[in-house]
Design a protein around this motif. Sequence first.
Motif, PDB file in Angstrom:
ATOM      1  N   SER A  17       0.812  -1.216   0.000  1.00  0.00           N
ATOM      2  CA  SER A  17       0.000   0.000   0.000  1.00  0.00           C
ATOM      3  C   SER A  17       0.847   1.269   0.000  1.00  0.00           C
ATOM      4  O   SER A  17       0.583   2.182  -0.782  1.00  0.00           O
ATOM      5  CB  SER A  17      -0.970  -0.010   1.180  1.00  0.00           C
ATOM      6  OG  SER A  17      -0.286  -0.028   2.400  1.00  0.00           O
ATOM      7  N   TRP A  20       3.550   1.247  -3.301  1.00  0.00           N
ATOM      8  CA  TRP A  20       3.067   1.161  -4.670  1.00  0.00           C
ATOM      9  C   TRP A  20       1.700   1.812  -4.862  1.00  0.00           C
ATOM     10  O   TRP A  20       1.534   2.676  -5.720  1.00  0.00           O
ATOM     11  CB  TRP A  20       3.018  -0.307  -5.111  1.00  0.00           C
ATOM     12  CG  TRP A  20       2.632  -0.468  -6.538  1.00  0.00           C
ATOM     13  CD1 TRP A  20       3.332  -0.039  -7.641  1.00  0.00           C
ATOM     14  CD2 TRP A  20       1.445  -1.066  -7.040  1.00  0.00           C
ATOM     15  NE1 TRP A  20       2.644  -0.349  -8.782  1.00  0.00           N
ATOM     16  CE2 TRP A  20       1.482  -0.989  -8.434  1.00  0.00           C
ATOM     17  CE3 TRP A  20       0.356  -1.669  -6.424  1.00  0.00           C
ATOM     18  CZ2 TRP A  20       0.463  -1.482  -9.231  1.00  0.00           C
ATOM     19  CZ3 TRP A  20      -0.647  -2.173  -7.221  1.00  0.00           C
ATOM     20  CH2 TRP A  20      -0.591  -2.071  -8.622  1.00  0.00           C
ATOM     21  N   VAL A  21       0.708   1.418  -4.082  1.00  0.00           N
ATOM     22  CA  VAL A  21      -0.663   1.850  -4.354  1.00  0.00           C
ATOM     23  C   VAL A  21      -0.875   3.334  -4.043  1.00  0.00           C
ATOM     24  O   VAL A  21      -1.380   4.075  -4.892  1.00  0.00           O
ATOM     25  CB  VAL A  21      -1.677   0.984  -3.573  1.00  0.00           C
ATOM     26  CG1 VAL A  21      -3.083   1.498  -3.748  1.00  0.00           C
ATOM     27  CG2 VAL A  21      -1.586  -0.461  -4.027  1.00  0.00           C
ATOM     28  N   TYR A  22      -0.519   3.790  -2.855  1.00  0.00           N
ATOM     29  CA  TYR A  22      -0.765   5.184  -2.499  1.00  0.00           C
ATOM     30  C   TYR A  22      -0.002   6.167  -3.388  1.00  0.00           C
ATOM     31  O   TYR A  22      -0.599   7.120  -3.875  1.00  0.00           O
ATOM     32  CB  TYR A  22      -0.444   5.448  -1.035  1.00  0.00           C
ATOM     33  CG  TYR A  22      -1.333   4.714  -0.059  1.00  0.00           C
ATOM     34  CD1 TYR A  22      -2.607   4.295  -0.403  1.00  0.00           C
ATOM     35  CD2 TYR A  22      -0.897   4.420   1.221  1.00  0.00           C
ATOM     36  CE1 TYR A  22      -3.416   3.618   0.485  1.00  0.00           C
ATOM     37  CE2 TYR A  22      -1.696   3.745   2.117  1.00  0.00           C
ATOM     38  CZ  TYR A  22      -2.953   3.345   1.744  1.00  0.00           C
ATOM     39  OH  TYR A  22      -3.751   2.673   2.637  1.00  0.00           O
ATOM     40  N   ARG A  24       1.046   5.747  -6.402  1.00  0.00           N
ATOM     41  CA  ARG A  24       0.615   5.641  -7.803  1.00  0.00           C
ATOM     42  C   ARG A  24      -0.823   6.122  -8.009  1.00  0.00           C
ATOM     43  O   ARG A  24      -1.106   6.813  -8.988  1.00  0.00           O
ATOM     44  CB  ARG A  24       0.759   4.199  -8.256  1.00  0.00           C
ATOM     45  CG  ARG A  24       0.427   4.013  -9.701  1.00  0.00           C
ATOM     46  CD  ARG A  24       0.706   2.602 -10.136  1.00  0.00           C
ATOM     47  NE  ARG A  24       0.357   2.461 -11.534  1.00  0.00           N
ATOM     48  CZ  ARG A  24       1.135   1.934 -12.436  1.00  0.00           C
ATOM     49  NH1 ARG A  24       2.310   1.477 -12.086  1.00  0.00           N
ATOM     50  NH2 ARG A  24       0.754   1.845 -13.678  1.00  0.00           N
ATOM     51  N   PHE A  25      -1.732   5.757  -7.143  1.00  0.00           N
ATOM     52  CA  PHE A  25      -3.141   6.028  -7.376  1.00  0.00           C
ATOM     53  C   PHE A  25      -3.688   7.207  -6.570  1.00  0.00           C
ATOM     54  O   PHE A  25      -4.606   7.885  -7.034  1.00  0.00           O
ATOM     55  CB  PHE A  25      -3.978   4.776  -7.084  1.00  0.00           C
ATOM     56  CG  PHE A  25      -3.660   3.640  -7.999  1.00  0.00           C
ATOM     57  CD1 PHE A  25      -4.014   3.674  -9.330  1.00  0.00           C
ATOM     58  CD2 PHE A  25      -2.968   2.541  -7.525  1.00  0.00           C
ATOM     59  CE1 PHE A  25      -3.708   2.626 -10.180  1.00  0.00           C
ATOM     60  CE2 PHE A  25      -2.657   1.489  -8.364  1.00  0.00           C
ATOM     61  CZ  PHE A  25      -3.020   1.528  -9.704  1.00  0.00           C
ATOM     62  N   MET A  36      -8.900   4.524   0.633  1.00  0.00           N
ATOM     63  CA  MET A  36      -8.160   3.312   0.285  1.00  0.00           C
ATOM     64  C   MET A  36      -7.606   2.631   1.536  1.00  0.00           C
ATOM     65  O   MET A  36      -7.565   1.406   1.617  1.00  0.00           O
ATOM     66  CB  MET A  36      -7.033   3.649  -0.692  1.00  0.00           C
ATOM     67  CG  MET A  36      -7.526   4.114  -2.040  1.00  0.00           C
ATOM     68  SD  MET A  36      -6.215   4.812  -3.043  1.00  0.00           S
ATOM     69  CE  MET A  36      -5.524   3.341  -3.709  1.00  0.00           C
ATOM     70  N   PHE A  40      -7.647  -1.226   2.933  1.00  0.00           N
ATOM     71  CA  PHE A  40      -6.426  -1.971   3.240  1.00  0.00           C
ATOM     72  C   PHE A  40      -6.375  -2.439   4.689  1.00  0.00           C
ATOM     73  O   PHE A  40      -5.667  -3.389   5.008  1.00  0.00           O
ATOM     74  CB  PHE A  40      -5.180  -1.132   2.943  1.00  0.00           C
ATOM     75  CG  PHE A  40      -4.745  -1.197   1.514  1.00  0.00           C
ATOM     76  CD1 PHE A  40      -4.311  -2.384   0.963  1.00  0.00           C
ATOM     77  CD2 PHE A  40      -4.786  -0.065   0.711  1.00  0.00           C
ATOM     78  CE1 PHE A  40      -3.908  -2.451  -0.359  1.00  0.00           C
ATOM     79  CE2 PHE A  40      -4.390  -0.120  -0.608  1.00  0.00           C
ATOM     80  CZ  PHE A  40      -3.948  -1.316  -1.143  1.00  0.00           C
TER      81      PHE A  40
END
Length: 111
Positions: A17, A20-22, A24-25, A36, A40
């Motif tokens: 999270s 990568w996720v936070y 990027r998105f 998000m 998670f």
Amino acid sequence: MNELIVIAIVLATLSISYLWVYPRFAGRNVKLMSYMDIGFTFVPAAVSGLFFWQSDPVFRVFGLELNWFIYSILAYMVIEIPVFILYVRARGLWPEYKALWGSSSSADYGW
């Protein structure tokens, strides 16, 4: 031993999270990041449920006996708070979080 399995699941979830996720998105959108993060939070509990649903082992924390669900959520929260503070400090997102949670301005940072 079961406690270490849950901690490994929590660390894997936090790594995915926050690395990568936070970035990027969500980017600088702190409201989206908050939404998000709610999702998670339950990932370690769901994965722990796959491992421990039938056996229902006892997890011990400072002398307290907890079930797998409570231990997963508690471990996630305890480990995530310092990671969250480091992430927000490194990205300079404190003003956005202050504006989102502290003031009643009309600026909408999220959806």
